[in-house]
Design a protein around this motif. Structure first.
Motif, mmCIF file in Angstrom:
data_model
loop_
_atom_site.group_PDB
_atom_site.id
_atom_site.type_symbol
_atom_site.label_atom_id
_atom_site.label_comp_id
_atom_site.label_asym_id
_atom_site.label_seq_id
_atom_site.Cartn_x
_atom_site.Cartn_y
_atom_site.Cartn_z
ATOM 1 N N GLY A 31 0.661 -1.001 -0.048
ATOM 2 C CA GLY A 31 -0.042 -0.021 -0.054
ATOM 3 C C GLY A 31 0.685 1.170 0.059
ATOM 4 N N TYR A 206 -6.542 -0.591 -1.839
ATOM 5 C CA TYR A 206 -5.726 -0.586 -0.462
ATOM 6 C C TYR A 206 -6.342 -0.077 0.894
ATOM 7 C CZ TYR A 206 -2.509 -0.361 -4.326
ATOM 8 O OH TYR A 206 -1.609 -0.625 -5.235
ATOM 9 N N ASN A 281 -2.479 -5.665 3.650
ATOM 10 C CA ASN A 281 -1.397 -5.735 3.164
ATOM 11 C C ASN A 281 -0.599 -6.808 3.869
ATOM 12 O OD1 ASN A 281 -1.472 -3.317 1.623
ATOM 13 N ND2 ASN A 281 -1.391 -2.082 3.470
#
Ligand code: ZN
Length: 482
Positions: A31, A206, A281
């Motif tokens: 991200g 994200y 992530n």
């Protein structure tokens, strides 16, 4: 999870053509990305090119869940690229693993193409969740145009800042969007800032797990569930890609740095465990370490909020299916986790067994020399519904020479003729939530004339309310002395 397939991408921004968000199927793994930016000079308006580019970086960072970091030094965007044979399209090469931007007369020796304002070159590595992981991106602005920096209505000079904004959208994994008002429209217009559709696109990549259900999971607990129709797919969870496999998502938090063993067991699924931060992530993953169909993540992780994803392969590799039951245990015990907790009757339970053999107190291993001093210890975390009950503990040692040994209440190891004669080595009026059990201390094979011996150790407990039902580690502590 999908089997991964190196990929390269190229995006164009055209000036005089007339864009919901569109994902190109790629994602930065964490991200964030660091851009090197040091373009000398200023626009006719007096704004420096660097300031214009940094404004564009800041818009994405401030308005979306993606973060651009800035390194104010120059990296040639064409470092590591050479012209391709046709002088068209993506140049040859894989770049220099850093992200740069500059004006250029061509695309690393290839032609820009008619009317192309700028090009983003991206390198992505094969990923295993249905999208490629972006590793590098470089932006080239076509010197054939007259550039400036200004807000609002488009003029004949091209606004560098809005083109940078658009190309940076490609850099983070967005494609063109022609159906909504968006900076990611294929052609430049009067827009000079990120639009809601652009922001939604970035955040779908994200911003975390979207609408998928997230269940909480506690440290030192077990959950049993299944992957099945109606669960979220990886594609839905991540907001893009091509991975249709089902996934269950669990959240937990660590108050401080913690060593964790996270085990996923299944006899139906080819288990895949993924540990991510709360924005998906990646932190760690495992698809095959503990057993045929199991997965184990073991490590020390910093304080923070985490998501644990129980997943399987789109096409199962070593186990039969991609739907079915599984069990996850998550523990902060530093001993190795012993999977497949069992009971004599075969009933399911949520106990967790740990144990291992070590000669240095740090590394657990399964093979020792006769000269090494071996320490073995274990711990039992009973099924939470058993805690507080009267119980007895058992220890069984199987030797490769054929003998069976049990530890008795005097702490001695006795030969056992029949398993049913196993004595408890300890009893309690109230089972604790965790019982630590030292087993062997400083055992040296050479001291006892032992060599070429295999040792398997099982631990168990039974409740006073059902003394015949013993809960034990299906996978023993196992080691050899050679
Ligand atoms: Zn574009």
């Amino acid at each position: 999870m999908r089997k991964p397939s190196g990929l390269v991408f190229l995006f164009l921004f055209l000036p005089f053509m007339t864009l919901a968000y569109n994902l190109d199927g790629n994602r930065w793994p964490n991200g964030q990305a660091t851009f090197h930016i040091d373009i000398p000079g200023t626009a006719p308006s007096g704004v420096s090119w660097n300031a214009g580019f940094e404004d564009a970086l800041a818009q994405w960072s401030e308005e979306t869940d993606f973060s651009f970091l800035i390194n104010r030094s120059y990296r040639d965007p064409c470092e590591g690229f050479t012209p391709s044979a046709t002088n068209m399209g993506f140049p040859d090469g894989f770049g220099d693993a850093s992200n740069g931007a500059d004006f250029a007369v061509d695309v690393c020796g290839n032609e820009f193409g008619l009317g192309v304002l700028a090009i983003t070159l991206s390198i992505a590595l094969p990923g295993n969740l249905g999208f490629a992981l972006i590793d590098q991106t470089d932006i080239l602005f076509n010197n054939a145009f007259d550039w400036d920096i200004y807000p609002g209505t488009r003029r004949s000079e091209i606004d560098f800042r809005r083109v940078a904004l658009h190309e940076l959208g490609h850099a983070i994994g967005l494609g063109h969007e022609n159906g909504e008002v968006a900076m990611m429209a294929a052609s430049i217009g009067d827009l000079d800032s990120l639009q809601p559709d652009d922001i939604a696109g970035a955040n779908s990549l994200y911003g975390g797990p979207g609408d998928c259900e997230i269940l909480s999971i506690g440290i030192n607990s077990v959950v049993q569930d299944s992957l099945q129709q109606g669960d979220c797919s990886v594609l839905e969870l991540y907001g893009g890609g091509q991975d249709s496999s089902f996934v269950d998502a669990y959240s937990f938090s660590l108050e401080s740095e913690t060593s964790l063993s996270i085990m996923m067991e299944s006899s139906a699924l080819d288990s895949v465990l993924l540990l991510t931060d709360n924005k998906l992530n990646g932190v760690d993953f495992d698809d095959n370490s503990a057993g045929k169909c199991d997965a184990l993540i073991k490590g020390t992780f910093p304080a923070g909020d985490y998501l644990l994803l129980a997943n399987t392969f789109v096409e199962p590799v070593t186990c039969p299916g991609n739907t079915g039951k599984y069990k996850i245990s998550i523990s902060d015990n530093t001993l190795p986790v012993l999977n497949r907790s069992r009971s004599l009757s075969g009933s399911t339970n949520n106990s967790i067994f740990h144990g291992g053999a070590t000669s240095d107190g740090l590394n657990y291993k399964s093979s020792f020399l006769r000269s090494e001093s071996i320490n073995v210890s274990a711990s039992i975390q009973p099924d939470p519904s058993h805690v507080g009950e009267g119980a007895a503990f058992y220890m069984l040692i199987l030797l490769s020479s054929g003998e069976k040994l049990a530890k008795n209440a005097d702490g001695k190891f006795i030969l056992l003729d029949k398993l049913s004669n196993i004595p408890p080595f300890s009893v309690t009026n109230g089972l604790p939530s965790r019982q630590d059990i030292p087993i062997l201390k400083n055992l040296k094979g050479e001291k006892f004339g032992i060599s070429d011996l295999g040792v398997q150790i099982f631990l168990g407990y039974s409740l006073d309310s059902a003394p015949g039902e013993i809960y034990f580690n299906g996978n023993p502590i196992s080691f050899s002395i050679n």
